[in-house]
Design a protein around this motif. Structure first.
Motif, PDB file in Angstrom:
ATOM      1  N   ASP A  44      41.016  32.043  38.001  1.00 20.10           N
ATOM      2  CA  ASP A  44      40.780  30.703  37.396  1.00 20.10           C
ATOM      3  C   ASP A  44      40.520  30.899  35.796  1.00 20.10           C
ATOM      4  OD1 ASP A  44      37.909  31.119  37.393  1.00 20.10           O
ATOM      5  OD2 ASP A  44      37.767  29.806  39.005  1.00 20.10           O
ATOM      6  N   ALA A  45      40.152  29.914  35.331  1.00 25.47           N
ATOM      7  CA  ALA A  45      39.981  29.594  33.926  1.00 25.47           C
ATOM      8  C   ALA A  45      38.566  30.670  33.549  1.00 25.47           C
ATOM      9  CB  ALA A  45      39.757  28.426  33.336  1.00 25.47           C
ATOM     10  N   SER A  46      37.721  30.911  34.449  1.00 30.06           N
ATOM     11  CA  SER A  46      36.592  31.744  34.259  1.00 30.06           C
ATOM     12  C   SER A  46      36.707  33.115  34.312  1.00 30.06           C
ATOM     13  CB  SER A  46      35.252  31.317  35.191  1.00 30.06           C
ATOM     14  OG  SER A  46      35.785  31.909  36.708  1.00 30.06           O
ATOM     15  N   ASN A  47      37.853  33.686  34.851  1.00 35.20           N
ATOM     16  CA  ASN A  47      38.211  34.922  34.936  1.00 35.20           C
ATOM     17  C   ASN A  47      39.675  35.451  34.898  1.00 35.20           C
ATOM     18  OD1 ASN A  47      39.009  34.148  37.555  1.00 35.20           O
ATOM     19  ND2 ASN A  47      38.009  35.755  38.650  1.00 35.20           N
ATOM     20  N   GLY A  48      40.322  34.552  34.003  1.00 32.05           N
ATOM     21  CA  GLY A  48      41.879  34.939  33.677  1.00 32.05           C
ATOM     22  C   GLY A  48      42.283  35.995  32.971  1.00 32.05           C
ATOM     23  N   THR A  49      41.192  36.711  32.395  1.00 33.38           N
ATOM     24  CA  THR A  49      41.532  37.983  31.579  1.00 33.38           C
ATOM     25  C   THR A  49      40.320  38.970  31.741  1.00 33.38           C
ATOM     26  OG1 THR A  49      40.344  37.033  29.403  1.00 33.38           O
ATOM     27  CG2 THR A  49      42.713  36.518  29.711  1.00 33.38           C
ATOM     28  N   GLY A  50      40.707  40.247  31.440  1.00 33.00           N
ATOM     29  CA  GLY A  50      39.533  41.326  31.867  1.00 33.00           C
ATOM     30  C   GLY A  50      40.194  42.586  31.846  1.00 33.00           C
ATOM     31  N   CYS A  51      39.084  43.668  31.917  1.00 27.50           N
ATOM     32  CA  CYS A  51      39.527  44.875  32.080  1.00 27.50           C
ATOM     33  C   CYS A  51      39.287  45.288  33.730  1.00 27.50           C
ATOM     34  CB  CYS A  51      38.738  45.749  31.195  1.00 27.50           C
ATOM     35  SG  CYS A  51      39.156  45.318  29.404  1.00 27.50           S
ATOM     36  N   THR A  52      40.186  46.186  34.125  1.00 24.97           N
ATOM     37  CA  THR A  52      39.859  46.791  35.359  1.00 24.97           C
ATOM     38  C   THR A  52      40.442  48.120  35.519  1.00 24.97           C
ATOM     39  OG1 THR A  52      40.307  46.045  37.657  1.00 24.97           O
ATOM     40  CG2 THR A  52      42.164  45.779  36.622  1.00 24.97           C
ATOM     41  N   CYS A  53      40.235  48.699  36.738  1.00 20.62           N
ATOM     42  CA  CYS A  53      40.767  49.832  37.104  1.00 20.62           C
ATOM     43  C   CYS A  53      41.367  49.692  38.528  1.00 20.62           C
ATOM     44  CB  CYS A  53      39.781  51.046  37.372  1.00 20.62           C
ATOM     45  SG  CYS A  53      40.711  52.527  37.535  1.00 20.62           S
ATOM     46  N   TYR A  54      42.984  49.602  38.549  1.00 21.80           N
ATOM     47  CA  TYR A  54      43.663  49.392  39.728  1.00 21.80           C
ATOM     48  C   TYR A  54      43.625  50.652  40.418  1.00 21.80           C
ATOM     49  CZ  TYR A  54      45.753  45.496  37.336  1.00 21.80           C
ATOM     50  OH  TYR A  54      46.174  44.246  36.643  1.00 21.80           O
ATOM     51  N   GLU A  55      43.236  50.551  41.736  1.00 25.05           N
ATOM     52  CA  GLU A  55      43.097  51.562  42.688  1.00 25.05           C
ATOM     53  C   GLU A  55      44.688  51.557  43.501  1.00 25.05           C
ATOM     54  OE1 GLU A  55      39.684  50.364  45.256  1.00 25.05           O
ATOM     55  OE2 GLU A  55      38.486  51.008  43.625  1.00 25.05           O
ATOM     56  N   PRO A  56      44.515  52.683  44.125  1.00 27.64           N
ATOM     57  CA  PRO A  56      46.123  52.707  44.950  1.00 27.64           C
ATOM     58  C   PRO A  56      46.069  51.432  45.976  1.00 27.64           C
ATOM     59  CG  PRO A  56      45.168  54.857  44.800  1.00 27.64           C
ATOM     60  CD  PRO A  56      44.308  54.065  44.118  1.00 27.64           C
ATOM     61  N   SER A  57      47.409  50.831  45.602  1.00 29.49           N
ATOM     62  CA  SER A  57      47.420  49.813  46.618  1.00 29.49           C
ATOM     63  C   SER A  57      48.851  48.978  46.513  1.00 29.49           C
ATOM     64  CB  SER A  57      46.347  48.574  46.165  1.00 29.49           C
ATOM     65  OG  SER A  57      46.530  48.028  44.794  1.00 29.49           O
ATOM     66  N   VAL A  58      49.031  48.240  47.229  1.00 31.19           N
ATOM     67  CA  VAL A  58      50.229  47.329  47.296  1.00 31.19           C
ATOM     68  C   VAL A  58      49.773  45.703  47.133  1.00 31.19           C
ATOM     69  CG1 VAL A  58      52.561  46.546  48.423  1.00 31.19           C
ATOM     70  CG2 VAL A  58      51.655  48.809  48.628  1.00 31.19           C
ATOM     71  N   SER A  59      50.141  45.129  45.794  1.00 33.15           N
ATOM     72  CA  SER A  59      49.747  43.776  45.717  1.00 33.15           C
ATOM     73  C   SER A  59      51.070  42.781  45.766  1.00 33.15           C
ATOM     74  CB  SER A  59      49.009  43.826  44.322  1.00 33.15           C
ATOM     75  OG  SER A  59      47.863  44.540  44.504  1.00 33.15           O
ATOM     76  N   VAL A  60      50.886  41.543  46.076  1.00 29.13           N
ATOM     77  CA  VAL A  60      51.962  40.551  45.987  1.00 29.13           C
ATOM     78  C   VAL A  60      51.383  39.522  45.370  1.00 29.13           C
ATOM     79  CG1 VAL A  60      53.489  39.271  47.324  1.00 29.13           C
ATOM     80  CG2 VAL A  60      52.993  41.562  48.075  1.00 29.13           C
ATOM     81  N   ILE A  61      52.037  38.890  44.295  1.00 33.66           N
ATOM     82  CA  ILE A  61      51.789  37.660  43.731  1.00 33.66           C
ATOM     83  C   ILE A  61      51.994  36.523  44.488  1.00 33.66           C
ATOM     84  CG2 ILE A  61      51.769  36.284  41.804  1.00 33.66           C
ATOM     85  CD1 ILE A  61      50.519  39.072  41.248  1.00 33.66           C
ATOM     86  N   LEU A  62      51.174  35.790  44.946  1.00 33.03           N
ATOM     87  CA  LEU A  62      51.143  34.529  45.849  1.00 33.03           C
ATOM     88  C   LEU A  62      51.460  33.079  44.863  1.00 33.03           C
ATOM     89  CD1 LEU A  62      48.690  35.327  48.483  1.00 33.03           C
ATOM     90  CD2 LEU A  62      51.002  35.703  48.508  1.00 33.03           C
ATOM     91  N   ARG A  63      50.614  33.206  43.954  1.00 31.12           N
ATOM     92  CA  ARG A  63      50.857  32.022  43.024  1.00 31.12           C
ATOM     93  C   ARG A  63      50.655  32.306  41.538  1.00 31.12           C
ATOM     94  NH1 ARG A  63      46.802  28.065  44.473  1.00 31.12           N
ATOM     95  NH2 ARG A  63      47.739  27.809  46.453  1.00 31.12           N
ATOM     96  N   GLY A  64      51.462  32.126  40.653  1.00 30.88           N
ATOM     97  CA  GLY A  64      51.182  32.277  39.248  1.00 30.88           C
ATOM     98  C   GLY A  64      51.969  33.480  38.511  1.00 30.88           C
ATOM     99  N   ARG A  65      51.624  33.845  37.483  1.00 33.50           N
ATOM    100  CA  ARG A  65      51.987  34.951  36.728  1.00 33.50           C
ATOM    101  C   ARG A  65      51.000  35.731  36.206  1.00 33.50           C
ATOM    102  NH1 ARG A  65      57.126  35.647  36.810  1.00 33.50           N
ATOM    103  NH2 ARG A  65      57.310  37.061  35.191  1.00 33.50           N
ATOM    104  N   LYS A  66      51.185  36.954  36.090  1.00 38.50           N
ATOM    105  CA  LYS A  66      50.254  38.234  35.480  1.00 38.50           C
ATOM    106  C   LYS A  66      50.743  38.883  34.610  1.00 38.50           C
ATOM    107  CE  LYS A  66      46.662  41.053  37.474  1.00 38.50           C
ATOM    108  NZ  LYS A  66      45.944  41.654  38.557  1.00 38.50           N
ATOM    109  N   ARG A  67      50.155  39.463  33.728  1.00 33.50           N
ATOM    110  CA  ARG A  67      50.640  40.543  32.631  1.00 33.50           C
ATOM    111  C   ARG A  67      49.435  41.382  32.728  1.00 33.50           C
ATOM    112  NH1 ARG A  67      50.955  37.821  28.160  1.00 33.50           N
ATOM    113  NH2 ARG A  67      52.888  37.458  28.311  1.00 33.50           N
ATOM    114  N   SER A  68      49.882  42.837  33.263  1.00 27.61           N
ATOM    115  CA  SER A  68      48.910  43.989  33.383  1.00 27.61           C
ATOM    116  C   SER A  68      49.345  44.950  32.134  1.00 27.61           C
ATOM    117  CB  SER A  68      49.208  44.656  34.738  1.00 27.61           C
ATOM    118  OG  SER A  68      48.729  44.144  35.782  1.00 27.61           O
ATOM    119  N   ILE A  69      48.429  45.392  31.321  1.00 28.83           N
ATOM    120  CA  ILE A  69      48.710  46.249  30.273  1.00 28.83           C
ATOM    121  C   ILE A  69      47.962  47.412  30.507  1.00 28.83           C
ATOM    122  CG2 ILE A  69      48.350  46.640  27.629  1.00 28.83           C
ATOM    123  CD1 ILE A  69      47.883  43.216  28.709  1.00 28.83           C
ATOM    124  N   CYS A  70      48.751  48.525  30.553  1.00 29.92           N
ATOM    125  CA  CYS A  70      48.370  49.948  30.860  1.00 29.92           C
ATOM    126  C   CYS A  70      48.720  50.640  29.692  1.00 29.92           C
ATOM    127  CB  CYS A  70      49.000  50.499  32.194  1.00 29.92           C
ATOM    128  SG  CYS A  70      48.805  49.348  33.498  1.00 29.92           S
TER     129      CYS A  70
END
Length: 135
Positions: A44-70
């Motif tokens: 939501d507005a409180s955590n819409g941007t950040g840094c992370t370390c994606y772990e091995p996974s399969v992810s599906v977007i259920l609602r909205g759009r996302k940009r990942s920068i690697c």
């Protein structure tokens, strides 16, 4: 997002509705589902941007759009699309919103690294055309 059939569209809608029911009324964050390795991600507005370390996974977007920068690459994906991560990948992310009140929701299934290693070790070796195939 184009679905192959109405059944696929209905299945996706049911998954999205069930995930939304699990996280109804909660703040942005990552939430377990009761199924080992499956988590729901809410931004939501409180955590819409950040840094992370994606772990091995399969992810599906259920609602909205996302940009990942690697590194120098940027990947943008939205509702009904997925991303498969085979190794740990440090990255930045941002949720793309047309409305600041819009909630992003995704679901992920972790890939067990040890099990993946065992399965790969059991795969038969296949001959390649030449050493140039690996360059």
């Amino acid at each position: 997002m184009q679905f192959e059939s109405e059944q696929h569209r209905a299945n996706f809608a049911e998954l999205r509705n069930r995930a939304a029911a699990i996280v109804a009324g909660v703040a942005g964050g990552d939430y377990p589902t009761g199924i080992n390795g499956v988590r729901i991600h809410v931004r939501d507005a409180s955590n819409g941007t950040g840094c992370t370390c994606y772990e091995p996974s399969v992810s599906v977007i259920l609602r909205g759009r996302k940009r990942s920068i690697c590194g120098e690459r940027s990947y943008e994906y939205g509702q009904g699309e997925c991303i498969v991560t085979g190794v740990d990948v440090p990255s930045r992310f941002e949720i793309i919103r047309s409305d600041p009140s819009e909630i992003f929701m995704g679901i992920s299934l972790s890939i067990d690294k040890e099990l993946m290693t065992e399965l790969i070790a059991q795969m038969p070796l296949q001959a390649t055309g030449s050493d140039e195939d690996c360059s």
